[in-house]
Design an enzyme around this catalytic site. Sequence first.
Site, PDB file in Angstrom:
ATOM      1  N   ASP A 118       0.856  -1.184   0.000  1.00  0.00           N
ATOM      2  CA  ASP A 118       0.000   0.000   0.000  1.00  0.00           C
ATOM      3  C   ASP A 118       0.891   1.232   0.000  1.00  0.00           C
ATOM      4  O   ASP A 118       1.993   1.203   0.550  1.00  0.00           O
ATOM      5  CB  ASP A 118      -0.904   0.015   1.237  1.00  0.00           C
ATOM      6  CG  ASP A 118      -1.987  -1.049   1.197  1.00  0.00           C
ATOM      7  OD1 ASP A 118      -2.466  -1.374   0.096  1.00  0.00           O
ATOM      8  OD2 ASP A 118      -2.364  -1.546   2.273  1.00  0.00           O
ATOM      9  N   ASP A 136      -7.004  -1.288  -4.635  1.00  0.00           N
ATOM     10  CA  ASP A 136      -8.066  -0.873  -3.709  1.00  0.00           C
ATOM     11  C   ASP A 136      -8.942   0.204  -4.343  1.00  0.00           C
ATOM     12  O   ASP A 136     -10.170   0.185  -4.194  1.00  0.00           O
ATOM     13  CB  ASP A 136      -7.472  -0.333  -2.405  1.00  0.00           C
ATOM     14  CG  ASP A 136      -6.658  -1.357  -1.645  1.00  0.00           C
ATOM     15  OD1 ASP A 136      -6.936  -2.568  -1.772  1.00  0.00           O
ATOM     16  OD2 ASP A 136      -5.732  -0.945  -0.916  1.00  0.00           O
TER      17      ASP A 136
END
EC number: 3.4.23.36
Length: 163
Positions: A118, A136
């Site tokens: 991330d 995401d």
Amino acid sequence: MHKKYFIGTSILIAVFVVIFDQVTKYIIATTMKIGDSFEVIPHFLNITSHRNNGAAWGILSGKMTFFFIITIIILIALVYFFIKDAQYNLFMQVAISLLFAGALGNFIDRILTGEVVDFIDTNIFGYDFPIFNIADSSLTIGVILIIIALLKDTSNKKDKEVK
């Protein structure tokens, strides 16, 4: 005559998103140490190297077998819904393609490294949102598009019932 399936468009979207997701994650993983961060837009957007071995907000951290099984089920279900419920509907096919690409992008990370890279770190209206990635974002946009499509479909059905 309308096209039943927009396979080329759907595949192009999914491939583009997965490649963009994987390339950005590779760049972050190979050029930044975990925790390194730099500001892109002051007080709004940072790039921060982070790893997550769970789902959103670290939920179910370390449950890789669960994520493998559930992701495979989700990917199969998305193909099924694409074929069964998205006929003649480019909007729904795009939404499902984005969901598929997002799920696949994070699945690739879990298979290769046991964790998801991330890096998009935002502060929205004073809320320090959890760090996320392109996959995401693709999942989120896909869900929003499906909600819009379902609301639109419900609205159209009500209009037809009134007539």
